[in-house]
Design a protein around this motif. Structure first.
Motif, PDB file in Angstrom:
ATOM      1  N   GLU C 355       0.829  -1.212   0.000  1.00  0.00           N
ATOM      2  CA  GLU C 355       0.000   0.000   0.000  1.00  0.00           C
ATOM      3  C   GLU C 355       0.861   1.259   0.000  1.00  0.00           C
ATOM      4  O   GLU C 355       0.537   2.245  -0.659  1.00  0.00           O
ATOM      5  CB  GLU C 355      -0.942  -0.003   1.211  1.00  0.00           C
ATOM      6  CG  GLU C 355      -2.088  -0.987   1.040  1.00  0.00           C
ATOM      7  CD  GLU C 355      -2.931  -1.145   2.306  1.00  0.00           C
ATOM      8  OE1 GLU C 355      -4.159  -1.172   2.181  1.00  0.00           O
ATOM      9  OE2 GLU C 355      -2.354  -1.247   3.407  1.00  0.00           O
ATOM     10  N   LEU C 356       1.954   1.202   0.754  1.00  0.00           N
ATOM     11  CA  LEU C 356       2.846   2.371   0.766  1.00  0.00           C
ATOM     12  C   LEU C 356       3.380   2.634  -0.638  1.00  0.00           C
ATOM     13  O   LEU C 356       3.461   3.785  -1.080  1.00  0.00           O
ATOM     14  CB  LEU C 356       3.998   2.151   1.756  1.00  0.00           C
ATOM     15  CG  LEU C 356       3.599   2.102   3.239  1.00  0.00           C
ATOM     16  CD1 LEU C 356       4.791   1.690   4.109  1.00  0.00           C
ATOM     17  CD2 LEU C 356       3.045   3.447   3.715  1.00  0.00           C
ATOM     18  N   ASP C 357       3.680   1.553  -1.350  1.00  0.00           N
ATOM     19  CA  ASP C 357       4.181   1.728  -2.716  1.00  0.00           C
ATOM     20  C   ASP C 357       3.093   2.268  -3.644  1.00  0.00           C
ATOM     21  O   ASP C 357       3.358   3.084  -4.524  1.00  0.00           O
ATOM     22  CB  ASP C 357       4.734   0.404  -3.257  1.00  0.00           C
ATOM     23  CG  ASP C 357       6.003  -0.010  -2.518  1.00  0.00           C
ATOM     24  OD1 ASP C 357       6.600   0.867  -1.849  1.00  0.00           O
ATOM     25  OD2 ASP C 357       6.384  -1.200  -2.583  1.00  0.00           O
ATOM     26  N   PRO C 364       3.306  10.943  -6.444  1.00  0.00           N
ATOM     27  CA  PRO C 364       4.761  10.985  -6.640  1.00  0.00           C
ATOM     28  C   PRO C 364       5.400  12.271  -6.108  1.00  0.00           C
ATOM     29  O   PRO C 364       6.571  12.263  -5.738  1.00  0.00           O
ATOM     30  CB  PRO C 364       4.923  10.871  -8.173  1.00  0.00           C
ATOM     31  CG  PRO C 364       3.591  11.224  -8.746  1.00  0.00           C
ATOM     32  CD  PRO C 364       2.570  10.846  -7.719  1.00  0.00           C
ATOM     33  N   ASP C 365       4.648  13.351  -6.060  1.00  0.00           N
ATOM     34  CA  ASP C 365       5.255  14.614  -5.628  1.00  0.00           C
ATOM     35  C   ASP C 365       5.284  14.795  -4.119  1.00  0.00           C
ATOM     36  O   ASP C 365       5.973  15.676  -3.610  1.00  0.00           O
ATOM     37  CB  ASP C 365       4.497  15.808  -6.238  1.00  0.00           C
ATOM     38  CG  ASP C 365       4.596  15.793  -7.746  1.00  0.00           C
ATOM     39  OD1 ASP C 365       5.574  15.197  -8.270  1.00  0.00           O
ATOM     40  OD2 ASP C 365       3.691  16.346  -8.415  1.00  0.00           O
ATOM     41  N   TYR C 371       5.250  11.893   3.660  1.00  0.00           N
ATOM     42  CA  TYR C 371       4.401  10.992   4.440  1.00  0.00           C
ATOM     43  C   TYR C 371       4.987   9.610   4.687  1.00  0.00           C
ATOM     44  O   TYR C 371       4.716   9.007   5.717  1.00  0.00           O
ATOM     45  CB  TYR C 371       3.002  10.942   3.818  1.00  0.00           C
ATOM     46  CG  TYR C 371       2.439  12.346   3.767  1.00  0.00           C
ATOM     47  CD1 TYR C 371       2.134  13.007   4.959  1.00  0.00           C
ATOM     48  CD2 TYR C 371       2.339  13.060   2.575  1.00  0.00           C
ATOM     49  CE1 TYR C 371       1.706  14.327   4.959  1.00  0.00           C
ATOM     50  CE2 TYR C 371       1.904  14.381   2.564  1.00  0.00           C
ATOM     51  CZ  TYR C 371       1.596  15.006   3.755  1.00  0.00           C
ATOM     52  OH  TYR C 371       1.190  16.310   3.766  1.00  0.00           O
ATOM     53  N   ARG C 372       5.800   9.106   3.761  1.00  0.00           N
ATOM     54  CA  ARG C 372       6.400   7.809   4.024  1.00  0.00           C
ATOM     55  C   ARG C 372       7.221   7.829   5.322  1.00  0.00           C
ATOM     56  O   ARG C 372       7.138   6.875   6.124  1.00  0.00           O
ATOM     57  CB  ARG C 372       7.243   7.346   2.839  1.00  0.00           C
ATOM     58  CG  ARG C 372       7.672   5.887   2.936  1.00  0.00           C
ATOM     59  CD  ARG C 372       8.525   5.473   1.751  1.00  0.00           C
ATOM     60  NE  ARG C 372       7.749   5.046   0.592  1.00  0.00           N
ATOM     61  CZ  ARG C 372       7.387   3.783   0.389  1.00  0.00           C
ATOM     62  NH1 ARG C 372       7.672   2.847   1.274  1.00  0.00           N
ATOM     63  NH2 ARG C 372       6.709   3.462  -0.695  1.00  0.00           N
ATOM     64  N   PRO C 373       7.975   8.915   5.595  1.00  0.00           N
ATOM     65  CA  PRO C 373       8.740   8.918   6.858  1.00  0.00           C
ATOM     66  C   PRO C 373       7.867   8.753   8.100  1.00  0.00           C
ATOM     67  O   PRO C 373       8.308   8.151   9.090  1.00  0.00           O
ATOM     68  CB  PRO C 373       9.419  10.297   6.852  1.00  0.00           C
ATOM     69  CG  PRO C 373       9.517  10.667   5.403  1.00  0.00           C
ATOM     70  CD  PRO C 373       8.296  10.096   4.759  1.00  0.00           C
ATOM     71  N   LEU C 374       6.648   9.243   8.052  1.00  0.00           N
ATOM     72  CA  LEU C 374       5.758   9.054   9.211  1.00  0.00           C
ATOM     73  C   LEU C 374       5.560   7.562   9.466  1.00  0.00           C
ATOM     74  O   LEU C 374       5.607   7.092  10.608  1.00  0.00           O
ATOM     75  CB  LEU C 374       4.384   9.685   8.950  1.00  0.00           C
ATOM     76  CG  LEU C 374       4.272  11.214   8.928  1.00  0.00           C
ATOM     77  CD1 LEU C 374       2.864  11.608   8.476  1.00  0.00           C
ATOM     78  CD2 LEU C 374       4.547  11.795  10.309  1.00  0.00           C
ATOM     79  N   TRP C 375       5.323   6.828   8.372  1.00  0.00           N
ATOM     80  CA  TRP C 375       5.029   5.400   8.542  1.00  0.00           C
ATOM     81  C   TRP C 375       6.278   4.625   8.908  1.00  0.00           C
ATOM     82  O   TRP C 375       6.207   3.610   9.599  1.00  0.00           O
ATOM     83  CB  TRP C 375       4.343   4.853   7.281  1.00  0.00           C
ATOM     84  CG  TRP C 375       3.046   5.576   7.088  1.00  0.00           C
ATOM     85  CD1 TRP C 375       2.727   6.459   6.120  1.00  0.00           C
ATOM     86  CD2 TRP C 375       1.927   5.528   7.976  1.00  0.00           C
ATOM     87  NE1 TRP C 375       1.462   6.967   6.318  1.00  0.00           N
ATOM     88  CE2 TRP C 375       0.953   6.409   7.452  1.00  0.00           C
ATOM     89  CE3 TRP C 375       1.638   4.828   9.156  1.00  0.00           C
ATOM     90  CZ2 TRP C 375      -0.281   6.612   8.065  1.00  0.00           C
ATOM     91  CZ3 TRP C 375       0.406   5.024   9.764  1.00  0.00           C
ATOM     92  CH2 TRP C 375      -0.537   5.917   9.221  1.00  0.00           C
TER      93      TRP C 375
END
Lengths: 328, 120, 500, 89
Positions: C355-357, C364-365, C371-375
């Protein structure tokens, strides 16, 4: 996949919603119960209405009737939306076939002219009474309290629009779709002395603030008398005087009345049984509006059926009210 | 601009008057560019509380879960009070230095860029 | 004489429009007292164009047909344990949010349309509103019936009505409708009939219902699309109202524009919850929030406002901010719920790697950068056995009542904060849009029942947050809330599916 | 000119209606999505009763459209013979 599942693991964890369980116990609930009880919001409304800042959006204070639990007004028909429209759809199917039978065979030609005139003058203007009833019931639905009664008021309000449309179609059958009969009926409604009492009653009730009082004046009193007078007695008179086929066109409203009276009687009875204060208030409203309604309907009753008609209608209404615990 | 209402003078009840908080006032604290905390946080605090107590007691409660929290240098933190630059006086009470009811206290930690330097 | 055949327009006019009459015995203004105070000028109600011409008999006929189909599917669904066909137990949490957050709005819509359906003095508009009112009642009831089966097998549905009046995040949708209902009748129509129904409900229902279909949820698809079949009528009514107001008097144009600005802003804030449902709560994705926004707001809404330009109406204020926010809000909202998972009436989780991918590919921007760093942080904390539940209570926006989670579009790392001082008291907002709404009618918005402040005032039980959750909200703490990992919902699901 | 659009539930009845729409509006675009069919066209789209009746092989009332309708965009004009969606500019 599902075939391997042991049935024991598929036991429900609960039978119904918690607020339904608090009222009726931990058992499967009916669709009426789940669709009705405790659905309306009760607290924390944020903003006072700009149009009525003295009340909350949902507020029990908009009527002088006081109830411990507004969900006491169980609808004996147990109408929720689905059961309501399906019931009306069945009834309208019958009505539709009646109307098309009547139109196709042009049954109007068998009805004496003077009877047709009488129907245009005495029956068709009731479409405007239905219009008033539409407003009054929707009023209660929008400002009343608790889904049990407010949903039933909305169904009733929409029914009245339906009734008005059926009555209008009687006019259109008689004027071959020109709209002349409807215009003529409207002139009677506006100018004929015979209708002015009823029109003034309707206008007054549309302006009543207390939604429960408005319900009593409309659904219990005026409708109660009109049902007896028009849809029973006048219908019989028409049948006896060469207009029996009109019954096909009013059958919907007749059946509708039977079903609706059950609900109206239940509402009045439950409110009266709640407290002496409610009972007194209801009797006071009934006293005022019944006197007004009798005066308003007197010339119509005389013209429709004869001098005895109104007293018979009143008698029937009082019996219904007695059964509801009032005027005894 | 006043509301247009049926009758003039429509005035709703103010729900969050300071008198409703039993002697406390609400103070919001926010750590800029640290999105681990989705929003600034609200605390009911006595107006007499010295600012030192905010740093010692409230800040750990509010932001102590952040991996960078222990590295905060309160000496170099930059502050905003209700949008204006602000230099907290540690010994003075909230009230005395203009931290009022529903004041917003924000701080920035220039040397800490958040988890993975991503403002988290 | 053979009767001439009436066409549908004439028939409808004769059966409906002429039912009304001019009063002789009472003042008609007393019967319809709320029509003037908003400043809207109606010169002639007869100019009202009926947007659809359904008589009651046809209404009963078609609606009964829809209901028959719908309930046949509900019956089959529950007899066959249809809940087992959903793709994953996580999916059901979107339904919990729907029943607690959206269905009661349908109820408020019923009440609101009944109110305007009584208060407009023009019979054409009145009848259209009454029919919509009845439809809205249909929607809340069919939704309750659709969820009734889920309630028997999953936690979190059982107190939907009680929760809606009280729970912190539900105060967002709830206050939106309370705001509209407490306004005058014309503002209500612009707010709900036009802004919400015509443009924004598409974003609520269409992609979400498509999502239900994509996730094996027969009951929800069925009620959703069945409800939408009424929605097409409602949308038409909403557009008709706008055109009618704009054609009636030129003085109406700025008033209507002000309401459009207000209600589009409030609406987009409200839809943050839907954005999050689409991007994070549906295990099988249909389209991203961003894409849905582009199709249903930018494209469809753009066409609409181009059409309305001839009346002097422009795009809602802050449309350019909204366009940028489509890249952000779903992520910000799910993070908020994830970190407040202990105080939510449903379960939350870290998105799977797949899902992250997917999110990276859709956004993409913004996704990898912000937001990925939060997860990744959340995963680290979880691996340490410290699943992150944030402490304390968040600051809320006085207008939309959402925690102040939105960020500045020119610096998405920084929360956006605005404030106003009114009669010596300070009020805080998440955005210029929300601040403008307050500044326009401060006497109204000082009344906001802000859940965080109410807890501090002691009006929600307590003293601890857990007491508030269990006693005031009636949440089954440790069962309805927290992470889906280890929840009773997950445990039962695994048993049903034979997953070890 | 902007696009008008209509979406119908994906079921057997809708398939005839979609066929009719394609015939009445030769340059419309039909998009299949989960459980629904969306049809778009620049400016204007018409559903003609006569064409739907021909496809279905039975009488069809324009108001029956509402049973399968999910959403639409554009100004509506509905009468006995057709259902029109249109942007005026």
């Amino acid at each position: 996949m599902t075939i391997e599942i042991k049935t024991s693991t598929l036991e429900p964890v609960r039978n119904t919603f918690a607020h339904i369980e608090r009222r009726f116990g931990d058992k499967p609930a009916t669709r009426y119960q789940e669709a009705t009880y405790d659905v309306a919001s009760e607290i924390n409304f944020h903003y006072k209405p700009l149009w009525q800042p003295e009340y909350e959006l949902n507020d029990t204070g908009r009527t002088a009737i006081v109830m411990e639990d507004w969900y006491a007004f169980k609808d004996p028909r147990q109408f929720y939306y689905g059961s309501y429209v399906q019931m009306r759809a069945k009834q309208q199917e019958v009505a539709e076939s009646n109307y098309s039978f009547f139109e196709k065979r042009n049954l109007a030609r068998l009805i004496p002219d003077e009877i047709q005139r009488k129907v245009i003058r005495l029956l068709v203007p009731l479409r405007h009474v239905e219009q008033a009833a539409n407003l009054n019931n929707v009023y209660g639905s929008s400002l009343g309290y608790g889904t049990a009664i407010t949903q039933a008021l909305l169904y009733n309000g929409m029914d009245r629009l339906g009734n008005a449309q059926y009555l209008s179609r009687i006019g259109l059958i008689l004027d071959s779709n020109s709209g002349d009969a409807l215009n003529e009926a409207k002139r009677y409604w506006m100018d004929d002395a015979i209708w002015q009492g009823v029109r003034s009653y309707c206008e007054a009730n549309i302006c009543v603030e207390d939604w429960f009082e408005s319900f009593v004046a409309q659904d219990a009193i005026l409708d109660g008398l009109i049902y007896e007078l028009v849809y029973l007695q006048f219908d019989q008179w028409l049948a006896d005087n060469g207009g029996q086929d009109f019954s096909m066109l009013t059958e919907f409203i007749q059946n509708w009345n039977k079903d609706t009276n059950r609900w109206v009687d239940a509402v009045v009875k439950i409110a009266a049984a709640e407290s002496d204060a409610n009972k007194q208030l209801l009797e006071q409203w009934i006293g005022t509006w019944k006197a007004k309604a009798l005066e308003a309907l007197a010339p119509l009753a005389e013209e429709m059926v004869g001098p005895e008609a109104l007293a018979i209608a009143e008698d029937a209404l009082v019996k219904r009210l007695n059964k509801a615990g009032l005027l005894k | 601009m006043p509301v247009y209402a049926l009758n003039p003078g429509y005035k709703g009840e103010r729900m969050d008057r300071v008198e409703n908080f039993h002697g406390n006032q609400i103070v919001y604290v926010g750590w800029d560019e640290h999105r681990m905390f989705c929003a600034a946080k609200a605390f009911p605090l006595p107006p007499s509380m010295p600012f030192a107590a905010v740093i010692e007691n409230i800040m750990p409660e509010a932001f102590g879960q952040h991996p960078e929290f222990s590295q905060i240098n309160w000496e170099t933190a930059e502050w905003l009070l209700d949008g204006e630059p602000f230099k907290p006086q540690l010994e003075a009470s909230l009230e005395a230095q203009g931290v009022g009811h529903k004041s917003m206290v924000r701080f920035k930690t220039p040397e800490l860029q958040g988890f993975q330097n991503a403002g988290v | 004489m053979a009767a001439k055949k009436l066409n549908i327009k004439d028939k409808y006019r004769l059966l409906t429009r002429d039912l009304d009459w001019d009063f002789s015995y009472e003042d008609r203004k007393q019967a319809f007292p709320y029509e003037e105070f908003e400043g809207i000028k109606i010169t002639d109600w007869n100019k009202w164009e009926d947007p659809f011409r359904l008589t009651m008999d046809s209404y009963w006929k078609y609606q009964a047909e829809k209901e028959k189909k719908l309930y046949a599917i509900f019956d089959a669904f529950s007899q066959n344990n249809g809940h087992l066909n959903v793709v994953d137990s996580r999916y059901v949490n979107a339904l919990k949010l729907f029943l607690t957050g959206v269905s009661p709005l349908e109820y408020q819509a019923y009440q609101g349309f009944a109110h305007v359906g009584r208060q407009f003095s023009g019979v054409g508009a009145r009848v259209a509103c009454q029919m919509q009112s009845l439809d809205e009642l249909r929607h809340v009831q069919t939704q309750i019936h659709a969820m009734s089966h889920y309630n028997k097998f999953f936690d979190g549905f059982q107190e939907f009505s009680h929760m809606h009046d009280r729970v912190w995040y539900l105060s967002v949708p709830r206050s939106f409708f309370c705001d509209a209902r407490s306004a005058g009748p014309f503002e209500f129509m612009v707010a709900i009939g036009f802004s919400f129904e015509y443009v924004l409900t598409n974003l609520l229902f269409v992609p979400f219902m498509s999502g239900a279909a994509h996730n094996g949820d027969m009951a929800t698809v069925t009620f959703g699309f069945s409800a939408q079949s009424d929605e097409a009528r409602h949308m038409t009514l909403g557009l008709e109202v706008i055109k009618f107001l704009l054609e009636q008097h030129e003085d109406n144009v700025p008033i209507v524009q002000k309401w459009i600005d207000k209600w589009f802003w409030r609406g987009t804030r409200l839809l943050t919850i839907v954005a999050m449902m689409m991007d994070y709560m549906l295990p099988n994705k249909v389209m991203s929030w961003k894409e849905a926004w582009e199709v249903y707001f930018e494209e469809a809404g753009g066409a609409l406002f181009k059409d309305l330009a001839r009346y002097g109406i422009r795009m809602p204020k802050y449309a350019e901010t909204i366009e940028k926010e489509k890249e952000h809000i779903s992520h910000q909202a799910w993070w908020t719920f994830y970190t407040h998972g202990h105080a939510a009436g449903f379960h939350t989780w870290i998105p799977s790697d797949k899902e992250l991918d997917w999110l990276s590919a859709q956004y993409p921007d913004t996704f990898d950068k912000y937001y990925r760093p939060l997860w990744e942080l959340a995963k680290e904390q979880e691996a340490k056995g410290e699943r992150f539940y944030t402490s304390g209570l968040p600051q809320l926006c006085q207008t939309c009542q959402i925690p102040m989670l939105f960020t500045e579009m020119d610096n998405p790392n920084q929360n956006s904060m605005r404030d106003s001082v009114f009669e010596d008291e300070r009020y805080h907002f998440c955005s210029d849009g929300c601040k403008d709404i307050f500044d326009e009618e401060p006497e109204k918005y000082v009344q906001s029942w802000l859940p965080v402040h109410q807890i501090f005032q002691g009006n929600c039980g307590g003293p601890g947050v857990e007491d508030v959750l269990s006693d005031y909200y009636k949440m089954n703490v440790g069962v309805d809330n927290m992470d889906i990992k280890g929840s009773p919902d997950e445990k039962r699901w695994n048993e049903w599916k034979g997953i070890a | 000119m902007s696009k008008v659009y209509i979406a119908l539930q994906d079921n057997d009845e809708s398939r005839y209606i979609v066929e009719a729409i394609e015939e009445s509006n030769p340059d419309s675009t039909v998009i299949h999505q989960p459980a629904m069919i969306r049809i778009e066209r620049e400016g204007r789209l018409v559903i003609e009763r006569a064409v739907v009746e021909e496809k279905m092989g039975r009488d069809w009332d324009v108001q029956e459209l509402h049973i399968n309708l999910i959403t639409l965009g554009g100004n509506v004009d509905e009468d006995d013979d057709q259902f029109v969606l249109e942007w005026k500019q």
